[in-house]
Design an enzyme around this catalytic site. Sequence first.
Site, mmCIF file in Angstrom:
data_model
loop_
_atom_site.group_PDB
_atom_site.id
_atom_site.type_symbol
_atom_site.label_atom_id
_atom_site.label_comp_id
_atom_site.label_asym_id
_atom_site.label_seq_id
_atom_site.Cartn_x
_atom_site.Cartn_y
_atom_site.Cartn_z
ATOM 1 N N ASP A 9 0.627 -1.322 -0.003
ATOM 2 C CA ASP A 9 0.019 -0.210 -0.002
ATOM 3 C C ASP A 9 0.861 1.047 0.182
ATOM 4 O O ASP A 9 2.328 1.194 0.571
ATOM 5 C CB ASP A 9 -1.144 -0.238 1.506
ATOM 6 C CG ASP A 9 -1.560 0.712 1.139
ATOM 7 O OD1 ASP A 9 -2.052 0.995 0.465
ATOM 8 O OD2 ASP A 9 -2.261 1.618 2.027
ATOM 9 N N SER A 10 0.054 2.356 -0.189
ATOM 10 C CA SER A 10 1.272 3.983 -0.239
ATOM 11 C C SER A 10 1.875 3.984 1.063
ATOM 12 O O SER A 10 1.753 5.116 1.611
ATOM 13 C CB SER A 10 0.115 4.886 -0.641
ATOM 14 O OG SER A 10 -1.322 4.888 0.159
ATOM 15 N N CYS A 72 -4.285 -1.269 -2.220
ATOM 16 C CA CYS A 72 -4.224 0.413 -2.274
ATOM 17 C C CYS A 72 -5.276 0.855 -3.878
ATOM 18 O O CYS A 72 -5.454 0.328 -4.799
ATOM 19 C CB CYS A 72 -3.587 1.097 -2.448
ATOM 20 S SG CYS A 72 -3.223 2.587 -2.810
ATOM 21 N N GLU A 150 -1.545 8.584 8.392
ATOM 22 C CA GLU A 150 0.059 8.111 8.335
ATOM 23 C C GLU A 150 0.683 9.200 9.757
ATOM 24 O O GLU A 150 1.605 8.273 10.174
ATOM 25 C CB GLU A 150 1.071 8.679 7.262
ATOM 26 C CG GLU A 150 0.073 7.796 5.872
ATOM 27 C CD GLU A 150 0.916 6.384 5.609
ATOM 28 O OE1 GLU A 150 1.823 5.948 6.558
ATOM 29 O OE2 GLU A 150 -0.131 5.395 5.246
ATOM 30 N N CYS A 182 -11.098 3.589 -0.380
ATOM 31 C CA CYS A 182 -9.059 4.010 0.300
ATOM 32 C C CYS A 182 -8.724 2.761 1.745
ATOM 33 O O CYS A 182 -9.628 2.702 2.615
ATOM 34 C CB CYS A 182 -9.079 5.735 0.584
ATOM 35 S SG CYS A 182 -7.401 5.601 0.968
ATOM 36 N N HIS A 184 -6.858 3.213 3.703
ATOM 37 C CA HIS A 184 -6.477 3.771 4.371
ATOM 38 C C HIS A 184 -8.130 3.925 5.863
ATOM 39 O O HIS A 184 -8.057 4.026 7.481
ATOM 40 C CB HIS A 184 -5.927 5.231 4.883
ATOM 41 C CG HIS A 184 -4.521 5.477 4.517
ATOM 42 N ND1 HIS A 184 -3.847 4.470 3.115
ATOM 43 C CD2 HIS A 184 -3.730 5.666 5.197
ATOM 44 C CE1 HIS A 184 -3.191 4.417 3.797
ATOM 45 N NE2 HIS A 184 -2.974 5.090 4.691
HETATM 46 N N1 DGL Z 1 -4.368 3.482 0.949
HETATM 47 C C1 DGL Z 1 -4.585 4.157 -0.270
HETATM 48 C C2 DGL Z 1 -5.839 4.044 -1.051
HETATM 49 O O1 DGL Z 1 -6.313 2.973 -1.298
HETATM 50 C C3 DGL Z 1 -4.172 5.139 -0.224
HETATM 51 C C4 DGL Z 1 -3.602 6.364 -0.513
HETATM 52 C C5 DGL Z 1 -2.669 7.605 -0.455
HETATM 53 O O2 DGL Z 1 -1.998 7.581 -0.893
HETATM 54 O O3 DGL Z 1 -3.415 8.923 -0.631
HETATM 55 O O4 DGL Z 1 -5.640 4.336 -2.111
#
Ligand code: DGL
Length: 261
Positions: A9-10, A72, A150, A182, A184
């Site tokens: 993931d990011s 993600c 984050e 998302c 997160h």
């Molecule tokens: N968890 C990522 C998603 O599902 C977050 C994306 C981001 O870093 O902006 O899109």
Amino acid sequence: MNDPIGIFDSGVGGTSIWKEIHQLLPMESTLYLADSKNAPYGERSKDEIIHLSVKNTEYLLDKGCKLIVVACNTATTNAIDYLRKNYNVPFIGIEPAIKPAALKSETSVVGVLATRGTLSSSLFSKTSTLYAKDREVIEQFGDGLVPLIESGKIESLEMKHLLRKYLQPMIDKNADYLVLGCTHYPYLIPQIKKILPPSVTIIDSGQAVARQTKAVLEKNNLLNMLQDQPTFNFYTNSNVEVLKMLLSDVQSELSVGSLEF
Ligand code: DGL
């Protein structure tokens, strides 16, 4: 085979997906990468998202991962086609669950909270047109939410204000489904529930991704049939404390560390 499932993931949000996968497939070893140094992906260009997704994929393949979960929405909607074309392992992606929301909505109004990168992608607009063309879809960019998560500020006042601002238009229009687009955002559900009327159903794609992961492992004969103890490794290229905090409710033994990748 006991090679790990690779998950990236990011940042820390994909741990919400890891939890669903681990619950359904507890005997599978996993290797999770949180690319927090480069978060948020949602404000990056498609080319940048592809470049970062390639970097994460190559790291996971180097470590022998048998399948990769792109945990993600932003990376899936922008980069999964590229990854599938260029690498030979199965990829599982995640997209906003607009289809079930559109099918079940009684008010015909559905809210989608996702990153700019996801909502602007052609894959999202294709899915939305396909399943929700006779519904009003309120698309809301969740600008600022990922950076707050984050940095561990899930319950901050700033978070409360942003969520209220983003959800109010959905309340005003009588949406009865909110799609969390998302990975997160499941960590924000307790806060979101305090803002939305109880009649609104919140959905995300975590369980569907876990089921799909299981089905693809089965189909490719990749399930771990050995009785070896599975291992669960998590790496971040940024702050390890937030990752540890989000995993603190997990009972299994985890290894959580930092790494340059
Ligand atoms: N968890 C990522 C998603 O599902 C977050 C994306 C981001 O870093 O902006 O899109």
